[in-house]
Design an enzyme around this catalytic site. Sequence first.
Site, PDB file in Angstrom:
ATOM      1  N   LYS A  46     -33.249 -62.873  49.039  1.00 49.69           N
ATOM      2  CA  LYS A  46     -34.567 -63.528  48.887  1.00 49.69           C
ATOM      3  C   LYS A  46     -35.294 -64.331  49.107  1.00 49.69           C
ATOM      4  O   LYS A  46     -36.138 -64.702  49.553  1.00 49.69           O
ATOM      5  CB  LYS A  46     -34.963 -62.366  47.883  1.00 49.69           C
ATOM      6  CG  LYS A  46     -34.936 -60.915  48.092  1.00 49.69           C
ATOM      7  CD  LYS A  46     -36.036 -59.550  46.977  1.00 49.69           C
ATOM      8  CE  LYS A  46     -35.802 -58.759  47.522  1.00 49.69           C
ATOM      9  NZ  LYS A  46     -37.245 -57.490  46.663  1.00 49.69           N
ATOM     10  N   ASP A  73     -43.106 -56.570  49.341  1.00 47.75           N
ATOM     11  CA  ASP A  73     -42.392 -55.461  48.292  1.00 47.75           C
ATOM     12  C   ASP A  73     -44.376 -55.275  47.271  1.00 47.75           C
ATOM     13  O   ASP A  73     -44.228 -54.372  46.557  1.00 47.75           O
ATOM     14  CB  ASP A  73     -42.356 -56.756  46.493  1.00 47.75           C
ATOM     15  CG  ASP A  73     -40.922 -56.790  47.197  1.00 47.75           C
ATOM     16  OD1 ASP A  73     -40.006 -55.709  47.229  1.00 47.75           O
ATOM     17  OD2 ASP A  73     -40.211 -57.588  47.091  1.00 47.75           O
TER      18      ASP A  73
HETATM   19  N1  LIG Z   1     -38.359 -49.367  43.558  1.00 52.06           N
HETATM   20  C1  LIG Z   1     -38.148 -50.698  44.433  1.00 52.06           C
HETATM   21  O1  LIG Z   1     -39.084 -50.491  45.795  1.00 52.06           O
HETATM   22  C2  LIG Z   1     -37.763 -51.737  43.758  1.00 52.06           C
HETATM   23  C3  LIG Z   1     -37.785 -53.351  44.524  1.00 52.06           C
HETATM   24  C4  LIG Z   1     -37.785 -54.068  43.879  1.00 52.06           C
HETATM   25  C5  LIG Z   1     -37.147 -53.756  42.205  1.00 52.06           C
HETATM   26  N2  LIG Z   1     -36.591 -52.564  42.021  1.00 52.06           N
HETATM   27  C6  LIG Z   1     -36.125 -52.672  41.086  1.00 52.06           C
HETATM   28  O2  LIG Z   1     -37.083 -53.071  39.918  1.00 52.06           O
HETATM   29  C7  LIG Z   1     -36.007 -53.703  39.026  1.00 52.06           C
HETATM   30  C8  LIG Z   1     -36.309 -55.281  38.269  1.00 52.06           C
HETATM   31  O3  LIG Z   1     -36.030 -56.204  39.745  1.00 52.06           O
HETATM   32  P1  LIG Z   1     -36.544 -57.210  40.332  1.00 52.06           P
HETATM   33  O4  LIG Z   1     -35.970 -57.877  41.242  1.00 52.06           O
HETATM   34  O5  LIG Z   1     -37.290 -57.832  39.389  1.00 52.06           O
HETATM   35  O6  LIG Z   1     -34.490 -58.417  39.161  1.00 52.06           O
HETATM   36  P2  LIG Z   1     -34.672 -59.026  38.318  1.00 52.06           P
HETATM   37  O7  LIG Z   1     -35.267 -60.628  39.417  1.00 52.06           O
HETATM   38  O8  LIG Z   1     -33.621 -59.644  38.321  1.00 52.06           O
HETATM   39  O9  LIG Z   1     -34.903 -59.440  36.828  1.00 52.06           O
HETATM   40  C9  LIG Z   1     -35.358 -58.591  36.255  1.00 52.06           C
HETATM   41  C10 LIG Z   1     -36.100 -58.362  34.873  1.00 52.06           C
HETATM   42  O10 LIG Z   1     -36.174 -57.334  33.901  1.00 52.06           O
HETATM   43  C11 LIG Z   1     -35.456 -58.296  32.777  1.00 52.06           C
HETATM   44  N3  LIG Z   1     -34.319 -57.514  31.891  1.00 52.06           N
HETATM   45  C12 LIG Z   1     -32.899 -56.885  32.090  1.00 52.06           C
HETATM   46  N4  LIG Z   1     -32.840 -56.772  30.796  1.00 52.06           N
HETATM   47  C13 LIG Z   1     -33.986 -56.307  30.432  1.00 52.06           C
HETATM   48  C14 LIG Z   1     -33.221 -55.809  28.841  1.00 52.06           C
HETATM   49  N5  LIG Z   1     -32.105 -55.205  28.544  1.00 52.06           N
HETATM   50  N6  LIG Z   1     -34.698 -55.708  27.789  1.00 52.06           N
HETATM   51  C15 LIG Z   1     -35.391 -56.312  28.757  1.00 52.06           C
HETATM   52  N7  LIG Z   1     -35.899 -57.269  30.570  1.00 52.06           N
HETATM   53  C16 LIG Z   1     -34.797 -57.138  30.286  1.00 52.06           C
HETATM   54  C17 LIG Z   1     -35.379 -59.515  33.096  1.00 52.06           C
HETATM   55  O11 LIG Z   1     -36.300 -60.182  31.433  1.00 52.06           O
HETATM   56  P3  LIG Z   1     -35.291 -61.940  31.280  1.00 52.06           P
HETATM   57  O12 LIG Z   1     -36.355 -62.332  32.333  1.00 52.06           O
HETATM   58  O13 LIG Z   1     -35.489 -61.827  29.966  1.00 52.06           O
HETATM   59  O14 LIG Z   1     -34.202 -61.466  32.160  1.00 52.06           O
HETATM   60  C18 LIG Z   1     -36.493 -59.629  34.535  1.00 52.06           C
HETATM   61  O15 LIG Z   1     -37.564 -59.805  33.662  1.00 52.06           O
HETATM   62  C19 LIG Z   1     -34.587 -53.391  39.327  1.00 52.06           C
HETATM   63  O16 LIG Z   1     -34.108 -52.312  39.071  1.00 52.06           O
HETATM   64  C20 LIG Z   1     -34.883 -52.818  40.733  1.00 52.06           C
HETATM   65  O17 LIG Z   1     -33.997 -51.864  41.006  1.00 52.06           O
HETATM   66  C21 LIG Z   1     -37.696 -51.455  42.720  1.00 52.06           C
END
Ligand SMILES: NC(=O)c1ccc[n+]([C@@H]2O[C@H](COP(=O)([O-])OP(=O)(O)OC[C@H]3O[C@@H](n4cnc5c(N)ncnc54)[C@H](OP(=O)(O)O)[C@@H]3O)[C@@H](O)[C@H]2O)c1
Length: 301
Positions: A71, A107
């Site tokens: 992205k 998004d």
């Molecule tokens: N429904 C949809 O259309 C859609 C779209 C986009 C994303 N999503 C979902 O949203 C989620 C996040 O996606 P993203 O793209 O933002 O991912 P990302 O950029 O990798 O960010 C992950 C986030 O989750 C936190 N995290 C991960 N493991 C954790 C834990 N064990 N305890 C607390 N915090 C934790 C991370 O915190 P740290 O900064 O501390 O590592 C970070 O803030 C994913 O599950 C993804 O599948 C869904």
Amino acid sequence: MNLSGKTRICALIGDPVEHSLSPVIQNAAFKHLGLDYIYLAFNVRADRLKDAVSGIRALNMHGLNVTMPHKIAVIKYLDGLDETASRVGSVNTILNSDGRLIGYTTDGVGALNALKSADADPSGKKVVILGAGGSSRAVSFTLAEIASELVILNRTFDRAKDLKNVLRRVLGNELRIKAAPLTDEYLKKELEDADILINATSVGMKPNSDDTPVKRDYLRKDLVVFDFVYEPLETRLLREARLAGAKVIDGLSMLIHQGAASFRIWTGMKAPVEIMMDAALKRIKQLKSSASNNVKEDAAL
Ligand SMILES: NC(=O)c1ccc[n+]([C@@H]2O[C@H](COP(=O)([O-])OP(=O)(O)OC[C@H]3O[C@@H](n4cnc5c(N)ncnc54)[C@H](OP(=O)(O)O)[C@@H]3O)[C@@H](O)[C@H]2O)c1
């Protein structure tokens, strides 16, 4: 479907893409409106992203969705960005406009429309968002300007603080934005008077579906709880929120509304959101039943 030399090609690029619902969702929409478009998915490794974008140009593909891990990296290969993508610094949609590849991000609008369609407009409301990764960043740009207060809680506090600072710098210092560590202490305090809770972390995602980022004691009837995670569709957070009487919104709604916004960019037409949702739910049901058949077959062996 009458494919021909004139069929417009759209596709998802990411790594991995095998389990993506986007082909099902977008092809259902094209079919419903009788559009001569097709949507595919391509697994593109990070070291082949540049070649993939050259391929889009060479093949004159019409539209792309871009997912993890490309992205941000894809931006340097594009010819331009729309204003939102440029502010957020992330692209999930590309339009080939007469040979120029323009990047967009849907998004933020996807999350906003998911909230609005559940009758939970965040305008003038206090929103607590968990996470400071890519999806939180995109959505925070949209919410910070319309919410009365935005609270970003993240496991790594520095990332929450950085996001708050970027939002303030780009959108204005007067906005009410707070950043804090994702701890029980802050969750309890900030959720007391919050209207909307958004989980933009991956906590609760399969295979760790027993995990939840929020204790059930902090959930209540007059809270809207929106989980971006869509595998499983009902996360533990959403199940406990539902049992507490809260309004719940799942990650599939976000996926559909974000896809609907991409569809509009490629076709100029309003997306048939209900058709897209039905197609996604049907596919999820099929996948579930084939998984349980596999378990039965394994047990019979
Ligand atoms: N429904 C949809 O259309 C859609 C779209 C986009 C994303 N999503 C979902 O949203 C989620 C996040 O996606 P993203 O793209 O933002 O991912 P990302 O950029 O990798 O960010 C992950 C986030 O989750 C936190 N995290 C991960 N493991 C954790 C834990 N064990 N305890 C607390 N915090 C934790 C991370 O915190 P740290 O900064 O501390 O590592 C970070 O803030 C994913 O599950 C993804 O599948 C869904």
